[in-house]
Enzyme design. Structure first.
Site, PDB file in Angstrom:
ATOM      1  N   LYS A 279       0.855  -1.192   0.000  1.00  0.00           N
ATOM      2  CA  LYS A 279       0.000   0.000   0.000  1.00  0.00           C
ATOM      3  C   LYS A 279       0.896   1.249   0.000  1.00  0.00           C
ATOM      4  CE  LYS A 279      -4.351   1.467   2.093  1.00  0.00           C
ATOM      5  NZ  LYS A 279      -5.510   1.008   2.827  1.00  0.00           N
ATOM      6  N   GLU A 364     -19.920  -4.191  10.034  1.00  0.00           N
ATOM      7  CA  GLU A 364     -20.825  -3.384  10.843  1.00  0.00           C
ATOM      8  C   GLU A 364     -21.925  -4.229  11.477  1.00  0.00           C
ATOM      9  OE1 GLU A 364     -19.744  -2.555   7.807  1.00  0.00           O
ATOM     10  OE2 GLU A 364     -18.671  -0.673   8.109  1.00  0.00           O
ATOM     11  N   ARG A 392     -25.405  -0.463   6.817  1.00  0.00           N
ATOM     12  CA  ARG A 392     -25.133  -1.877   6.585  1.00  0.00           C
ATOM     13  C   ARG A 392     -25.730  -2.747   7.701  1.00  0.00           C
ATOM     14  NH1 ARG A 392     -23.722  -2.089   1.324  1.00  0.00           N
ATOM     15  NH2 ARG A 392     -21.613  -2.742   0.882  1.00  0.00           N
TER      16      ARG A 392
HETATM   17  C1  LIG Z   1     -19.285  -0.814   4.708  1.00  0.00           C
HETATM   18  C2  LIG Z   1     -18.061   0.038   4.761  1.00  0.00           C
HETATM   19  N1  LIG Z   1     -17.448   0.242   5.952  1.00  0.00           N
HETATM   20  C3  LIG Z   1     -16.336   1.012   6.009  1.00  0.00           C
HETATM   21  C4  LIG Z   1     -15.820   1.593   4.881  1.00  0.00           C
HETATM   22  C5  LIG Z   1     -14.630   2.512   4.969  1.00  0.00           C
HETATM   23  N2  LIG Z   1     -13.476   1.984   4.244  1.00  0.00           N
HETATM   24  C6  LIG Z   1     -13.157   2.384   3.006  1.00  0.00           C
HETATM   25  S1  LIG Z   1     -11.823   1.632   2.403  1.00  0.00           S
HETATM   26  C7  LIG Z   1     -11.632   0.746   3.824  1.00  0.00           C
HETATM   27  C8  LIG Z   1     -10.492  -0.197   3.959  1.00  0.00           C
HETATM   28  C9  LIG Z   1     -10.447  -1.138   2.835  1.00  0.00           C
HETATM   29  O1  LIG Z   1      -9.335  -1.954   2.989  1.00  0.00           O
HETATM   30  P1  LIG Z   1      -8.959  -2.925   1.828  1.00  0.00           P
HETATM   31  O2  LIG Z   1     -10.159  -3.589   1.312  1.00  0.00           O
HETATM   32  O3  LIG Z   1      -7.879  -3.806   2.328  1.00  0.00           O
HETATM   33  O4  LIG Z   1      -8.433  -1.968   0.684  1.00  0.00           O
HETATM   34  P2  LIG Z   1      -7.076  -1.121   0.634  1.00  0.00           P
HETATM   35  O5  LIG Z   1      -7.479   0.296   0.830  1.00  0.00           O
HETATM   36  O6  LIG Z   1      -6.152  -1.609   1.694  1.00  0.00           O
HETATM   37  O7  LIG Z   1      -6.542  -1.346  -0.721  1.00  0.00           O
HETATM   38  C10 LIG Z   1     -12.614   1.049   4.747  1.00  0.00           C
HETATM   39  C11 LIG Z   1     -12.732   0.490   6.100  1.00  0.00           C
HETATM   40  C12 LIG Z   1     -16.504   1.355   3.669  1.00  0.00           C
HETATM   41  N3  LIG Z   1     -16.089   1.905   2.517  1.00  0.00           N
HETATM   42  N4  LIG Z   1     -17.596   0.577   3.641  1.00  0.00           N
END
Ligand SMILES: Cc1ncc(C[n+]2csc(CCOP(=O)(O)OP(=O)(O)O)c2C)c(N)n1
Length: 620
Positions: A279, A364, A392
């Site tokens: 990342k 959630e 959610r």
């Molecule tokens: C239902 C929901 N909860 C929380 C989020 C906030 N959120 C956006 S990206 C993320 C992390 C995603 O991590 P990952 O899937 O590993 O992707 P990366 O950014 O590491 O590539 C979160 C918690 C969201 N978009 N949707």
């Protein structure tokens, strides 16, 4: 179409480029990402990490014909650059510019609109099933991060897609990070797969052993691939769910990715590819601190050694500090986040009371049911979740918490319209959806000090309570603080003939409206509603008697919002006053700064004052 500098490459060009050229393109893309996102703000680290994987996807698939579902969708900037939006990156997340998430309206290559985690595998599987039913021919691909893989719904999708055995490709982009470090048993399992490193080790070993024998190396390459995949470690979980597992593969090695994606494309069954990426790759500050550069505001890339200045004194900061103080006084207080430890301000309590703060991962639904169990076990859980993400867990809040009337406090950060992330991230529905739940109390503080007082009040209520507060710097309207408890509406500014009943963050706007009206000779009172549910009927009946004109103002969807319920009460009581309900219209609010959006929808103080004047004229 390519330009002279070979910069604005499109997905068709990528298919014809050799690996070296693609690697050079990756460098150019990273420069562009940095240049644009440092200006517009956005999801930097996730996009920097997915450059090669996106190039490989564009090399192997036809993104206009094949259906690629990106989980969350925050990592699609590179995909956008390769699908005709290279120049539009300047407008990323700007009003009327391109969105920070996939949008079918924006491009045919965006197969599925997303923004919330966990939808990609179900969506790609849905596309695959539709393809089969119609006898069509295209590949269906889900690209999902290790954080989003933690969503329960991802497993529900794997479970049913594996059983159906239709061709479907799931690409896991494993960078070991959610927004903060990824958590839980699956994260540990992925860590084990990663560190087994056999795929990479085998590849390197064979290459090393044959380096002085180029002919043999070439001849062995096909066999090597077959051997390699035959003896690689397998992910027992996904294999048993019915997927063929390929990995771990270096997610920055375009050739390795191309090879494994081609192999997956040719399979007649579900395939799971495990790619390892870094990342923030290519921008050292983001590599070192991916959480800070996950979602960033504008920053100066030349002072890249330091992270962008985050606004301090936000509502999240106020909440986090206040909760830690309350937790110090009462050891029954526990806190839960769904993968947003820093963003919700819970890290302060986590530092002081690590055993009493839980990160549920992006889950959630689980977070809310878990809180219900904790409450029944004798604790006072505080669930800190963004307004939009609590959607959610709508049913868990009703059935697990409200039905049992449990003392769970919901701290709804980012309530109201939040701005540049657009439709999926606006927290405009919570007043409506929470107010429909029996036993639920909904509170809205007008400023930081009131948030603290409401948190204290909520922790004593012994019933479900939601406190909704907005994104950004906490207001301080203590000049208007009158010695009334937080459970009663508060007169903020006196006036007569007309009044504004304002909810939470709309109080400061209402005061401005009142000032503007005063300049026109209209004296308008402002009340801070504080409790949005249940409505204080005796107070409202007094208001209906006292004022001929009442405006309600809220940072929420007007449909079933607090204003609509006040108007319904007035009708029920045969009140003689006129009521005008103001808030966000019943539609999805696009991206833009909150100020721009308020202006567009007539909700900035000037527009509200103008509406009020026109409305008064209509009545006379
Ligand atoms: C239902 C929901 N909860 C929380 C989020 C906030 N959120 C956006 S990206 C993320 C992390 C995603 O991590 P990952 O899937 O590993 O992707 P990366 O950014 O590491 O590539 C979160 C918690 C969201 N978009 N949707």
């Amino acid at each position: 179409m390519t330009n002279k500098n070979n910069e604005k490459l499109l997905t068709e060009d990528v298919k014809h480029m050799d690996t070296r050229s693609l690697e050079l393109l990756a460098v150019k893309i990273r420069e562009r990402l940095l240049e644009h996102v440092s200006r517009t703000g956005g999801h930097l680290a996730s996009n920097l990490g997915i450059v090669e994987l996106t190039l490989a996807i564009h090399r192997v698939f036809d993104v206009y014909k094949d259906r690629i579902a990106w989980d969350v969708g925050h990592q699609t900037y590179v995909h956008k650059m390769l699908t005709g939006r290279w120049d539009s990156m300047e407008t990323l997340r700007q009003l009327d510019g391109i969105s920070g998430f996939p949008k079918r309206m924006e491009s045919r290559s965006d197969a599925f609109d997303s923004g919330h985690s966990g939808s990609s595998i179900s969506a790609a599987f849905g596309y695959a099933t539709a393809r089969d039913l119609k006898g069509e021919d295209y590949a269906c691909v889900a690209v999902i991060g290790d954080g989003a893989l933690n969503c329960g719904v991802s497993y529900e999708a794997l479970n049913s897609a594996g059983a159906q055995q239709t061709p479907l490709i799931v690409i896991l982009n494993d960078n070991e990070m959610s927004i903060n470090s990824n958590v839980g048993g699956v994260a540990k399992h992925l860590q084990n797969l990663r560190t087994s490193g056999r795929y990479l080790a085998i590849k390197k070993d064979i290459k090393k052993a044959t380096q002085n024998m180029p002919r043999l190396q070439k001849g062995l390459s096909a066999a090597r691939d077959k051997v390699k995949y035959a003896i690689m470690p397998t992910d027992a979980i996904v294999e048993q769910m019915g997927f063929k597992y390929y990995g771990p593969v270096d997610g920055h090695d375009i050739d390795a990715l191309t090879e494994v994606l081609e192999m997956a494309r040719d399979q007649k069954r579900p395939v799971f590819i495990h790619a390892i990426t870094k990342k923030g790759k290519g921008f050292i500050p983001a590599e070192k601190n991916p959480s800070k550069f996950h979602g960033t505001g504008p920053f100066d890339p030349s002072t890249a050694t330091s992270a962008p200045e985050e606004a301090s004194g936000t509502y999240s900061d106020v909440f986090g500090a206040a909760l830690a103080e309350e937790a110090a006084e009462d050891d029954r207080i526990v806190a839960i986040t769904a993968a947003m430890m820093d963003a919700t301000g819970l890290s302060v309590m986590k530092e002081r009371f690590p055993d009493r703060v839980f990160d549920a991962g992006i889950a959630e639904q689980h977070a809310v049911s878990f809180a219900a169990g904790l409450a029944l076990g004798g604790f006072k859980p505080v669930v800190a979740i963004y307004s939009t993400f609590l959607q959610r867990a709508y049913d868990q809040v009703i059935t697990e918490v409200c039905l049992q009337n449990l003392p769970v406090v919901f701290a709804l950060d980012r309530s109201g319209v939040t701005g540049r992330d657009g439709e999926t991230h606006q927290g405009s529905f919570d007043i409506a959806y929470l107010s429909s739940m029996p036993n639920m109390t909904v509170l809205a503080p007008k400023d930081g000090p009131e948030l603290v007082a409401m948190l204290q009040y909520a922790l004593c209520l012994n019933a479900p309570v939601a406190i909704r507060y907005p994104r950004g710097k906490a207001a301080d309207l203590s000049e208007y603080a009158l010695p009334a408890g937080v459970s009663r509406p508060q007169l903020v500014k006196d006036g007569r003939y007309m009044c504004i009943l304002a909810a939470g963050s709309s109080v400061s706007d209402a005061v401005e409206v009142s000032d503007l009206l005063e300049e026109k000779g209209i004296r308008c009172a402002v009340y801070n509603l504080r409790v949005l549910k249940p409505l204080n009927e005796s107070f409202l009946e007094e208001i209906f008697r006292e004022y001929r004109h009442v405006i309600t103002l809220e940072d929420g969807d007007v449909f079933e919002g607090v204003g609509t319920r006040i108007a319904a009460l007035a009708a029920e009581k045969h009140a003689e006053c006129r009521i005008k309900v103001m808030g966000w219209p019943d539609c999805f609010i696009e991206h833009g700064s909150t100020q721009e959006l308020k202006e567009r929808y007539g909700l900035d103080p000037e527009s509200v004052a103008e509406t009020a004047v026109n409305w008064l004229e209509e009545q006379d």
